[in-house]
Design a protein around this motif. Structure first.
Motif, PDB file in Angstrom:
ATOM      1  N   VAL A   7       0.928  -1.283  -0.157  1.00 28.06           N
ATOM      2  CA  VAL A   7       0.107   0.047  -0.200  1.00 28.06           C
ATOM      3  C   VAL A   7       1.087   1.303   0.146  1.00 28.06           C
ATOM      4  CG1 VAL A   7      -1.809   1.232   1.186  1.00 28.06           C
ATOM      5  CG2 VAL A   7      -1.630  -1.097   1.505  1.00 28.06           C
ATOM      6  N   ALA A   8       0.663   1.958  -0.979  1.00 29.37           N
ATOM      7  CA  ALA A   8       1.411   3.278  -1.204  1.00 29.37           C
ATOM      8  C   ALA A   8       1.108   4.395  -0.005  1.00 29.37           C
ATOM      9  CB  ALA A   8       1.392   3.853  -2.542  1.00 29.37           C
ATOM     10  N   SER A   9       2.149   5.158   0.390  1.00 30.84           N
ATOM     11  CA  SER A   9       1.463   6.223   1.314  1.00 30.84           C
ATOM     12  C   SER A   9       0.771   7.295   0.539  1.00 30.84           C
ATOM     13  CB  SER A   9       3.183   6.730   2.158  1.00 30.84           C
ATOM     14  OG  SER A   9       3.732   7.696   1.216  1.00 30.84           O
TER      15      SER A   9
ATOM     16  N   ALA B 291       4.451   8.748  -4.418  1.00 28.70           N
ATOM     17  CA  ALA B 291       4.758   7.859  -3.485  1.00 28.70           C
ATOM     18  C   ALA B 291       4.660   6.395  -4.367  1.00 28.70           C
ATOM     19  CB  ALA B 291       3.912   7.388  -2.249  1.00 28.70           C
ATOM     20  N   GLU B 292       5.612   5.682  -4.236  1.00 34.85           N
ATOM     21  CA  GLU B 292       5.872   4.252  -5.031  1.00 34.85           C
ATOM     22  C   GLU B 292       4.967   3.136  -4.022  1.00 34.85           C
ATOM     23  OE1 GLU B 292       9.631   3.137  -6.216  1.00 34.85           O
ATOM     24  OE2 GLU B 292      10.060   5.237  -7.006  1.00 34.85           O
ATOM     25  N   THR B 293       4.448   2.338  -4.674  1.00 31.69           N
ATOM     26  CA  THR B 293       3.734   1.259  -4.103  1.00 31.69           C
ATOM     27  C   THR B 293       4.817   0.216  -3.691  1.00 31.69           C
ATOM     28  OG1 THR B 293       1.753   1.591  -5.291  1.00 31.69           O
ATOM     29  CG2 THR B 293       1.840  -0.450  -4.208  1.00 31.69           C
ATOM     30  N   PRO B 294       4.998  -0.123  -2.409  1.00 29.02           N
ATOM     31  CA  PRO B 294       6.087  -0.875  -1.831  1.00 29.02           C
ATOM     32  C   PRO B 294       5.691  -2.268  -2.097  1.00 29.02           C
ATOM     33  CG  PRO B 294       4.634  -0.326  -0.068  1.00 29.02           C
ATOM     34  CD  PRO B 294       4.368   0.435  -1.075  1.00 29.02           C
ATOM     35  N   ARG B 295       6.385  -3.346  -2.035  1.00 33.16           N
ATOM     36  CA  ARG B 295       6.206  -4.769  -1.923  1.00 33.16           C
ATOM     37  C   ARG B 295       5.997  -5.221  -0.629  1.00 33.16           C
ATOM     38  NH1 ARG B 295       9.769  -9.125  -1.095  1.00 33.16           N
ATOM     39  NH2 ARG B 295      11.569  -7.558  -0.999  1.00 33.16           N
ATOM     40  N   ALA B 296       5.169  -6.152  -0.397  1.00 33.61           N
ATOM     41  CA  ALA B 296       4.868  -6.812   0.954  1.00 33.61           C
ATOM     42  C   ALA B 296       5.994  -7.613   1.201  1.00 33.61           C
ATOM     43  CB  ALA B 296       3.444  -7.333   1.150  1.00 33.61           C
ATOM     44  N   MET B 297       6.417  -7.564   2.614  1.00 26.97           N
ATOM     45  CA  MET B 297       7.529  -8.425   2.883  1.00 26.97           C
ATOM     46  C   MET B 297       7.066  -9.786   3.199  1.00 26.97           C
ATOM     47  SD  MET B 297       9.403  -5.649   5.629  1.00 26.97           S
ATOM     48  CE  MET B 297      10.983  -6.569   5.855  1.00 26.97           C
ATOM     49  N   GLU B 298       7.730 -10.666   2.700  1.00 24.79           N
ATOM     50  CA  GLU B 298       7.667 -12.127   3.372  1.00 24.79           C
ATOM     51  C   GLU B 298       7.620 -12.316   4.598  1.00 24.79           C
ATOM     52  OE1 GLU B 298       6.638 -14.662   0.975  1.00 24.79           O
ATOM     53  OE2 GLU B 298       7.152 -13.195  -0.919  1.00 24.79           O
ATOM     54  N   SER B 299       7.187 -13.278   5.312  1.00 25.56           N
ATOM     55  CA  SER B 299       7.209 -13.305   6.777  1.00 25.56           C
ATOM     56  C   SER B 299       8.816 -13.595   7.101  1.00 25.56           C
ATOM     57  CB  SER B 299       6.318 -14.719   7.196  1.00 25.56           C
ATOM     58  OG  SER B 299       6.262 -14.676   8.548  1.00 25.56           O
ATOM     59  N   ALA B 300       9.447 -14.440   6.401  1.00 27.33           N
ATOM     60  CA  ALA B 300      10.755 -14.587   6.577  1.00 27.33           C
ATOM     61  C   ALA B 300      11.546 -13.224   6.691  1.00 27.33           C
ATOM     62  CB  ALA B 300      11.416 -15.599   5.643  1.00 27.33           C
TER      63      ALA B 300
END
Ligand SMILES: Cc1cc2nc3c(=O)[nH]c(=O)nc-3n(C[C@H](O)[C@H](O)[C@H](O)COP(=O)(O)O)c2cc1C
Length: 368
Positions: free
Chosen positions: A124-126, A131-140
């Protein structure tokens, strides 16, 4: 009321000589890779010696956490010698040196990251222009991030700092995990208020664990947070009261409320009887010292903050006048060069003219 001159001893045994803390302010003076420069060393050196402590500008704990060019890095052992120089010059005349550690999350861009997409809790972009849309982090990756905060803490200890501050404020990644705007996850790291707090819970425990196992004497850990967000959904005072309650029960050394105006009143209808600072201080109820900040120009505001906090943060006035604290404590405010006075939240009058500081931009989008 707490006195400006009284010393304070933190839970882990470190004593600071007075209640003034130079707040974290990025200089944008580091080398391209985050190495400390001589300019930075001399900038901090001229602002140490009178304050109880100086908190450095934000230092990223891993490469994709870099928020802007010229930022400090603590992402590798190779930065320790430069950071050691910084710690050494701050520790002048008894001032304590605290390294602020952070990850920018979605508050950076692929230009700063040289083509790498920013990451955050969710994609979700700020709500800021461009603002760029970020990549959701993997749990690891989330677990790895916590591990990198732990490594950064170990490096701060090796560099000779007296403490670290976890930068959980000003919309960066720690706040992004807590915010319902940036965290839309439905795994162990999100989905409810309690799960949005999970990252902070693990992070604080992880960093405290490193300190406890390091054998470092009197090394302190603080946590900075912002009380409210303007986004909808976003962090509200009720979320912050929950956060403060949880953090005050941890063996942290201090909490640090990030605000531009210490008198600010909440936008939430349920929290309008007193300032945000007073609500936070009451919620802590003596469990841990609190740094209040926002708009200190002299003794009057410092004493105003100390009605509802144990420590006073000073930002812009320390940029303008490196000897601000010495002059205030000596009772010679008339000697302050470039004295700041605020006309409104964005415009400041300096002794020799008007400086329209943040023209046309929301303060929170600029304040790092
Ligand atoms: C130039 C500048 C850089 C800043 N960089 C940081 C930072 O790296 N980390 C942080 O937590 N806050 C940062 N801030 C916010 C300040 O620490 C402080 O909260 C804010 O300026 C309000 O305090 P003041 O009214 O005394 O200036 C920055 C502020 C300024 C003006």
């Amino acid at each position: 009321m707490t006195k400006m001159t009284g010393p304070l001893t933190f839970r882990r045994g470190l004593t600071i000589k007075n209640r003034f803390i130079m707040s974290p302010m990025t200089t944008k003076m580091s080398f391209f890779d985050g190495t400390v420069t001589n300019d930075e060393v001399s900038y901090y050196s001229s602002r140490a010696g009178e304050n109880g402590a100086v908190i450095t500008g934000a230092a990223n704990v891993q490469d994709n956490g870099k928020g802007w060019d010229g930022e400090l890095s603590v992402a590798d052992d190779k930065f320790i010698p430069g950071l050691a120089k910084l710690a050494a010059v701050i520790k002048k005349n008894g001032t304590k040196a605290i390294l602020q550690i952070f990850h920018a999350g979605r508050m950076t861009d692929s230009g700063v990251l040289h083509g790498v997409q920013p990451v955050s809790a969710s994609a979700v972009a700020s709500e800021r222009p461009g603002a760029e849309t970020p990549r959701a982090m993997e749990s690891a990756e989330v677990t790895e991030l916590i591990n990198n905060f732990r490594k950064a803490t170990r490096r701060a200890i090796e560099a000779g700092f007296d403490g670290v501050e976890l930068h959980g404020a000003n919309t960066y990644i720690i706040q992004q995990f807590f915010s319902p705007h940036s965290n839309r996850r439905h795994d162990e790291w999100g989905g409810s208020l309690e799960k949005r707090y999970h990252f902070i819970d693990e992070l604080v425990d992880g960093v405290l664990d490193v300190v406890d196992k390091s054998g470092a004497k009197n090394f302190i850990v603080g946590y900075r947070f912002s009380p409210e967000e303007y986004e909808n959904p976003g962090i509200r005072m009720s979320d912050t009261m929950y956060l403060v309650d949880k953090l005050a029960d941890k063996p942290l050394d201090y909490l640090h409320l990030s605000e531009n105006d210490y008198k600010r009143v909440s936008v939430s209808d349920d929290y309008k009887d007193k300032s945000i600072l007073a609500y936070v201080h009451d919620q802590i109820n003596g469990r841990v010292p609190l740094i209040g900040i926002g708009g200190v120009e002299g003794k009057e505001q410092a004493e105003g903050i100390l009605n509802n906090a144990e420590l006073v943060g000073v930002g812009i006035q320390m940029l303008l006048e490196p000897h601000f604290v010495g002059k205030v404590l000596a009772g010679h405010e008339e000697l302050i060069n470039h004295k700041l006075s605020r006309m409104d939240q964005d415009t400041y009058q300096i002794s020799n003219g008007t400086w329209d500081f943040l023209t046309g931009m929301k303060p929170d989008s600029l304040i790092d």
